[in-house]
Design an enzyme around this catalytic site. Structure first.
Site, short mmCIF file in Angstrom:
data_model
loop_
_atom_site.label_atom_id
_atom_site.label_comp_id
_atom_site.label_asym_id
_atom_site.label_seq_id
_atom_site.Cartn_x
_atom_site.Cartn_y
_atom_site.Cartn_z
N HIS A 125 -3.55 7.34 2.38
CA HIS A 125 -3.76 6.08 2.06
C HIS A 125 -5.55 5.74 2.55
CE1 HIS A 125 -3.95 1.96 1.10
NE2 HIS A 125 -3.70 1.56 2.14
N CYS A 185 0.78 -1.38 -0.22
CA CYS A 185 -0.16 -0.10 0.06
C CYS A 185 0.85 1.11 -0.05
CB CYS A 185 -0.96 0.02 1.28
SG CYS A 185 -2.04 -1.35 1.20
N ASN A 237 -10.02 -0.38 -0.25
CA ASN A 237 -8.46 -0.05 -0.31
C ASN A 237 -8.08 -0.72 -1.52
OD1 ASN A 237 -5.89 -0.39 0.35
ND2 ASN A 237 -6.02 -1.33 2.15
O1 UT7 Z 1 -3.52 -0.94 3.62
C1 UT7 Z 1 -2.66 -1.54 4.60
C2 UT7 Z 1 -3.20 -1.01 5.99
N1 UT7 Z 1 -4.49 -1.67 6.42
C3 UT7 Z 1 -5.36 -1.31 7.35
O2 UT7 Z 1 -4.79 -0.26 7.86
C4 UT7 Z 1 -6.25 -2.09 7.92
C5 UT7 Z 1 -6.21 -2.10 9.41
N2 UT7 Z 1 -7.15 -2.95 10.06
C6 UT7 Z 1 -8.47 -2.37 9.95
O3 UT7 Z 1 -8.95 -1.41 9.32
C7 UT7 Z 1 -9.38 -3.15 11.13
O4 UT7 Z 1 -8.60 -3.81 12.08
C8 UT7 Z 1 -10.43 -4.00 10.32
C9 UT7 Z 1 -11.22 -3.09 9.64
C10 UT7 Z 1 -9.57 -4.92 9.38
C11 UT7 Z 1 -11.18 -4.85 11.60
O5 UT7 Z 1 -11.83 -3.82 12.16
P1 UT7 Z 1 -11.88 -4.29 13.92
O6 UT7 Z 1 -12.61 -2.96 14.33
O7 UT7 Z 1 -10.35 -4.20 14.34
O8 UT7 Z 1 -12.44 -5.61 13.92
P2 UT7 Z 1 -11.89 -6.69 14.69
O9 UT7 Z 1 -10.66 -7.40 13.87
O10 UT7 Z 1 -11.39 -6.66 16.08
O11 UT7 Z 1 -13.13 -7.79 14.70
C12 UT7 Z 1 -14.13 -7.52 15.61
C13 UT7 Z 1 -15.23 -8.44 15.44
C14 UT7 Z 1 -14.88 -10.07 15.32
O12 UT7 Z 1 -15.71 -10.70 16.10
P3 UT7 Z 1 -15.65 -11.38 17.77
O13 UT7 Z 1 -14.31 -11.86 17.78
O14 UT7 Z 1 -15.60 -9.95 18.25
O15 UT7 Z 1 -16.83 -12.15 17.83
C15 UT7 Z 1 -14.64 -10.30 14.00
O16 UT7 Z 1 -14.96 -11.92 13.70
O17 UT7 Z 1 -15.70 -8.41 14.16
C16 UT7 Z 1 -15.87 -9.70 13.43
N3 UT7 Z 1 -15.53 -9.30 11.95
C17 UT7 Z 1 -16.71 -9.07 11.26
N4 UT7 Z 1 -18.05 -9.00 11.55
C18 UT7 Z 1 -18.84 -8.54 10.24
C19 UT7 Z 1 -14.64 -9.30 11.27
N5 UT7 Z 1 -14.91 -8.95 10.06
C20 UT7 Z 1 -16.08 -8.84 10.00
C21 UT7 Z 1 -16.97 -8.67 8.80
N6 UT7 Z 1 -18.53 -8.52 9.17
N7 UT7 Z 1 -16.62 -8.32 7.51
#
Ligand code: UT7
Length: 320
Positions: free
Chosen positions: A247, A113, A277
């Site tokens: 980004h 990225c 992204n």
């Molecule tokens: O381009 C390179 C740089 N990339 C980035 O900067 C991305 C950085 N990371 C992020 O943007 C975020 O961490 C994400 C958007 C990927 C994830 O968001 P989050 O708020 O950190 O969610 P999480 O990974 O902590 O997951 C929270 C919950 C989990 O469920 P439990 O374990 O709490 O029951 C996940 O399984 O959300 C669940 N989850 C989803 N639920 C519905 C994860 N993906 C999804 C989804 N839909 N697509």
């Protein structure tokens, strides 16, 4: 010493749009979750027969048109991609052939990225030292091909597209500084592990894997630091930045950086909502959108930043 001036921008998004509602039918997710956690509403997906160099060519021609230059005026092409058409030759060479030119150097850079900022910084060094006069810098991705469409943790995040700029050597102020960073100790936090094994491309495990929260936290910290570094290097304060062109990975990350910079949202270019992204294409695509809709004007001071796999991160501060 010359400045590198952006004389043209171009962008291209594939025709097919995949909405959050489409994704609801593919994995266990919801429009509400995706919008709340990422700000993304839809993304573009390349057609089956559309390659990264196809997208790159559209963006490149649009940037050249805006610059009023022909491909024959170029003396360097640098293309950032994580999704090259082939292992080799480089997508930059394929693009050069499509543009009907040859003889001058063309090469790819790979910093996921952050790739466009790595490419822009490299092009700037060529121009500053008199090694090139007109450089085509492209970020192009068909990232959807590195995505496991059954993995809700990653498939809701990415999209395809290409963005390009033409840089020309100028006496007028252009790129004022670039800062690049990498820390390979984090290579496992965000990766696609496809590799060549005894002459065969192993694509079976080539999908994108991400430890989302770790990447999120690192992104906020690294981007805050790199933004401060750029301001300090140019002895500028936040209020002298007209536009932040970040980004486009997650709206929450963009808001976090804008808050640290005390920049009102009206001075931040956001495209993540309808692009997702697009990895190396994200910054030049966002730049092109804001140039073409008239928000970014000649003489404006822009701060570009990105962070991605590697980890890699960087900035460019420039007068448009
Ligand atoms: O381009 C390179 C740089 N990339 C980035 O900067 C991305 C950085 N990371 C992020 O943007 C975020 O961490 C994400 C958007 C990927 C994830 O968001 P989050 O708020 O950190 O969610 P999480 O990974 O902590 O997951 C929270 C919950 C989990 O469920 P439990 O374990 O709490 O029951 C996940 O399984 O959300 C669940 N989850 C989803 N639920 C519905 C994860 N993906 C999804 C989804 N839909 N697509």
């Amino acid at each position: 010493m010359f400045f590198s001036k952006i004389v043209g921008t171009g962008g291209y998004l594939p025709e097919k749009i995949l909405t959050n509602f489409d994704l609801e039918k593919m994995v266990d997710t919801s429009d509400a979750w995706i919008v709340e956690r990422t700000g993304i509403r839809s993304r573009h997906i390349a057609a089956a027969n559309e390659t990264t160099s196809d997208l790159a060519e559209h963006a490149a021609r649009r940037a050249l048109d805006m610059a009023g230059l022909s491909p024959h005026d170029l003396d360097l092409i640098i293309l950032a991609t994580t999704t090259p058409d082939k292992l080799f030759p480089s997508t930059a060479c394929l693009l050069q052939e499509r543009l009907g030119v040859g003889g001058f150097p063309a090469f790819d850079v790979q910093a996921v990225c952050t790739g466009f900022l790595y490419a822009l910084a490299t092009a700037d060094k060529f121009i500053q030292t008199g090694g090139a006069k007109n450089v085509l810098v492209v970020g192009a991705e068909t990232f959807s091909r590195l995505v496991d469409w059954t993995d809700r943790n990653t498939c809701v995040l990415f999209g395809d597209g290409a963005g390009a700029v033409v840089l020309s050597a100028s006496d007028e102020a252009g790129i004022l500084s670039t800062h690049l960073h990498a820390d390979g100790r984090y290579h496992e936090a965000l990766a696609a592990n496809g590799h060549v094994k005894q002459g065969q491309l192993n694509q079976g495990d080539g999908f994108t894997f991400m430890r989302g929260q770790e990447v999120f936290k690192f992104a906020v910290k690294a981007l805050s630091q790199v933004v401060a570094e750029a301001l300090e290097a140019n002895q500028l304060t936040q209020n002298q930045i007209d536009w932040l062109v970040p980004h486009q990975a997650n709206k929450r990350i963009i808001d976090g950086i804008a808050k640290k910079l005390q920049l009102p949202s009206e001075r931040v270019v956001v495209t993540v909502d309808y692009h997702g992204n697009t990895s190396a294409a994200s910054v030049p695509l966002a730049l092109d959108v804001a140039v073409r809709d008239g928000r970014i004007q000649r003489g404006d001071t822009l701060l570009l930043e990105a962070m991605g796999g590697g980890f890699t991160w960087g900035s460019a501060l420039l007068v448009y």
